[in-house]
Design an enzyme around this catalytic site. Structure first.
Site, short mmCIF file in Angstrom:
data_model
loop_
_atom_site.label_atom_id
_atom_site.label_comp_id
_atom_site.label_asym_id
_atom_site.label_seq_id
_atom_site.Cartn_x
_atom_site.Cartn_y
_atom_site.Cartn_z
N ASP A 9 0.85 -1.18 0.00
CA ASP A 9 0.00 0.00 0.00
C ASP A 9 0.90 1.24 0.00
O ASP A 9 1.74 1.39 0.88
CB ASP A 9 -0.87 -0.01 1.27
CG ASP A 9 -2.30 0.39 0.99
OD1 ASP A 9 -2.50 1.28 0.15
OD2 ASP A 9 -3.21 -0.17 1.61
N ASP A 51 -3.08 4.44 -2.52
CA ASP A 51 -4.18 4.87 -1.67
C ASP A 51 -4.64 6.27 -2.03
O ASP A 51 -3.83 7.21 -2.10
CB ASP A 51 -3.74 4.84 -0.21
CG ASP A 51 -4.83 5.30 0.73
OD1 ASP A 51 -5.80 4.56 0.92
OD2 ASP A 51 -4.71 6.43 1.25
N GLU A 89 -6.64 3.12 -5.66
CA GLU A 89 -7.90 3.16 -4.93
C GLU A 89 -8.83 4.13 -5.66
O GLU A 89 -8.52 5.30 -5.84
CB GLU A 89 -7.69 3.63 -3.50
CG GLU A 89 -8.98 3.69 -2.70
CD GLU A 89 -8.80 4.27 -1.32
OE1 GLU A 89 -9.61 3.95 -0.43
OE2 GLU A 89 -7.86 5.05 -1.12
N HIS A 138 -10.56 -2.87 4.20
CA HIS A 138 -10.30 -2.27 5.51
C HIS A 138 -11.13 -1.02 5.78
O HIS A 138 -11.18 -0.54 6.91
CB HIS A 138 -8.83 -1.92 5.64
CG HIS A 138 -8.39 -0.90 4.64
ND1 HIS A 138 -8.27 -1.18 3.30
CD2 HIS A 138 -8.07 0.42 4.77
CE1 HIS A 138 -7.90 -0.09 2.65
NE2 HIS A 138 -7.77 0.90 3.52
N ASP A 139 -11.76 -0.47 4.75
CA ASP A 139 -12.57 0.74 4.91
C ASP A 139 -14.06 0.43 4.98
O ASP A 139 -14.89 1.33 4.90
CB ASP A 139 -12.32 1.71 3.75
CG ASP A 139 -11.03 2.48 3.91
OD1 ASP A 139 -10.62 2.72 5.06
OD2 ASP A 139 -10.43 2.86 2.89
#
Length: 573
Positions: A124, A226, A280, A346-347
């Protein structure tokens, strides 16, 4: 009549009937198109030093488990040095490892051990913003004349307050933070602890490319960027229409300059080091998405669009909407480009609680049904740690239980605005990101075998029954079904590259579609409801060749199929 021959499907021979036709042979495709990616949130995966926080040695310890899942790559959430205001998405040193997770030696060993097992690692990269504790920012705010001043977006106070920008995390919703040291405002699209980097500055861009080259030289196989669709900003910060924050993506994503940054990154990093890349977000529309990932663009490899995962809300969702979204994205990428397929990360709160049914009666079939969906769609599947077990939401009811900065700030904002806090707390309990970050459930022992200490976030109380140890021993478990489904996909290119066609688009409970590759055609049937549903499928033969089924039987007669609650099956036509 009931097709009794299907009873053995849950006993471990679910895909013995999968014939390999000539058009189903493997061809030369990039590895990232033909693998399943397993996402690990390192803080919550496995703790080996007894501090209640997962670490790199914990991932190393569980590499054989990951390999046994059948996946081919791991996406690792940030492990860089960070003050941890946003769980590692506020980086203070991009070339070092957060002490919570271990050392650079631990990382090097992790990468080496992964490659020994033919597992690839996707890092990431968080470069829309840094931490306010990064040396760049410390220097940047020290003086208006500092060489690092132009690494961030500053606005002199004597010019008046800059035009309003919406912050996704700030309590007041204002993305400009006043700093008295130099009498100026700095920009932060997220928390005030996450100042946005100035990508207009070529020196900053070189710094970021050098960071990625540092990791690529170590042997990292890919990068996930990200929030990068937000990286480009107009330095004049013109006024946006009132209320624009309700549709901020249109004003924040894919602004002028972004494609140039990515082409530069591709030529400096991705192409020379042969690394996979995914950003992302996929922009504002299909044109944006294609301009990001089409091969002739020389930018990124894969689109990661949120429209599908964002459908499930506290108020519920309609299956017809889910079908519409996934079908239109598939159609838009049918001939060119490549998609990510996912329902969790994860979000997000847990996939099972949002899209399925986490009650004891329906947990297992609905978890299997959702995995069948993700692993039978065209695109690269992303599977979030614990979803292979059927992990579910934590169901917090007090704000003190939350760790996530987004949850805490949104609570403070709602309180200051006089919102209905009872409704707010129920919605937060369902949708909070903390739900998707609870510790991995390894055993039925103390703290689910995640740690010997108090974990940083509570273990879900259902760990006594939902855990790796128990499910490995149960042939009909979610875990073993996941492995079968991954292997089914690996053995049958039709599930990867086959043409997708939606059936029964208006049915409220059943998601049905075909996949076609050459002369071969399969049917996927998914019941997204706790009700039994019957549908007529004209393409079905009288004795369908079942590839996989999450129940022990399938009731079918005269091309009419009766699906049990959350039943999922794939059959050859």
């Amino acid at each position: 009549m009931k097709n009794k021959t299907l009873a053995a499907l849950c006993l471990g021979i679910a895909f013995l009937g999968c014939s390999k036709s000539s058009q189903n042979k493997k061809t030369d495709y990039p590895w990232w198109k033909e693998t399943v990616i397993y996402q690990i949130y390192p803080r919550s995966f496995k703790d080996t030093n007894g501090d209640g926080i997962g670490d790199l040695k914990g991932i190393i310890e569980k590499l054989d488990y990951i390999k046994d899942l059948g996946v081919g790559a791991v996406w690792l959430n940030p492990v860089y040095s960070s003050p941890n205001a946003d769980n590692g998405y506020d980086v203070s040193d991009y070339k070092n490892i957060m002490t919570d997770f271990g050392s650079m030696d631990d990382f090097d060993l992790l990468l080496s051990e992964m490659h020994k097992r033919n597992l690839k690692l996707i890092m990431d990269i968080v470069v829309n913003h840094s931490s306010d504790e990064h040396e760049w920012f410390k220097n940047s705010r020290s003086s208006r004349n500092n060489p690092y001043r132009e690494y961030y977006h500053w606005w002199p106070a004597e010019k008046g307050k800059p035009n309003y920008r919406y912050s996704l995390f700030d309590v007041k919703g204002d993305a400009w933070k006043y700093d008295s040291l130099t009498n100026a405002y700095y920009l932060h699209y997220f928390s005030e602890k996450q100042p946005d980097l100035n990508w207009n500055n070529p020196k900053l861009r070189k710094e970021v490319n050098d960071i990625m080259i540092f990791w690529a030289k170590k042997g990292v196989d890919g990068f996930r960027l990200d929030a990068f669709q937000f990286a480009a900003k107009d330095p004049n910060f013109p006024k946006f229409p009132d209320g624009y924050e309700k549709n901020f993506i249109q004003y924040y994503a894919m602004q002028n300059g972004l494609h140039g940054y990515l082409k530069e990154m591709n030529s400096e990093v991705f192409t020379p080091f042969n690394t996979m890349s995914v950003s992302e977000g996929a922009g504002r529309n299909f044109v944006d998405a294609h301009e990001l990932v089409d091969e002739d663009r020389n930018e990124l490899n894969m689109a990661y669009a949120f429209e599908g995962v964002d459908i499930a809300k506290y108020e519920g969702y309609k299956l017809t909407d889910l079908k519409k979204v996934f079908s239109k994205w598939d159609s838009a990428f049918a001939e060119k480009g490549w998609l990510s397929v996912f329902l969790a990360n994860h979000d997000q709160a847990r996939m099972l609680s949002r899209f399925g049914n986490d009650s004891p009666d329906f947990r297992n079939p609905s978890a299997k049904m959702l995995q069948t969906f993700i692993l039978s769609m065209r695109g690269t599947p992303y599977c979030y740690y614990g979803d292979e077990l059927g992990m579910s939401n934590l169901n917090f009811n007090k704000i003190e239980q939350y760790q996530d900065i987004q949850a805490k700030n949104s609570y403070a904002k709602a309180l200051s605005e006089g919102q209905d806090m009872g409704y707010f707390m129920k919605k937060l309990s369902f949708e909070s990101r903390d739900n998707g970050r609870s510790p991995m459930q390894w055993t039925s022992e103390h703290e689910a075998g995640f740690t010997t200490a108090k974990p940083w976030l509570p273990v879900n109380p259902n760990f006594k029954t939902v855990n790796v140890s128990s499910e490995e021993k149960d042939a009909a478990s979610n875990l073993n079904y996941f492995k079968k489904m991954v292997n089914l996909r690996k053995e049958n290119p039709i599930l990867i590259h086959g043409k997708y066609e939606l059936l029964l688009k208006d049915h409220p409970n059943i998601y049905a579609y075909t996949r076609t590759l050459g002369k071969e055609k399969i049917l996927v049937l998914l019941n997204f409801s706790k009700e039994k549903s019957s549908v007529h499928i004209k393409e079905m033969s009288q004795q369908p060749d079942i590839w996989i089924n999450n129940y022990q039987s399938l009731e079918s007669k005269n091309q009419t199929v009766s699906l049990l609650p959350y039943q999922a099956c794939i059959m050859k036509l």
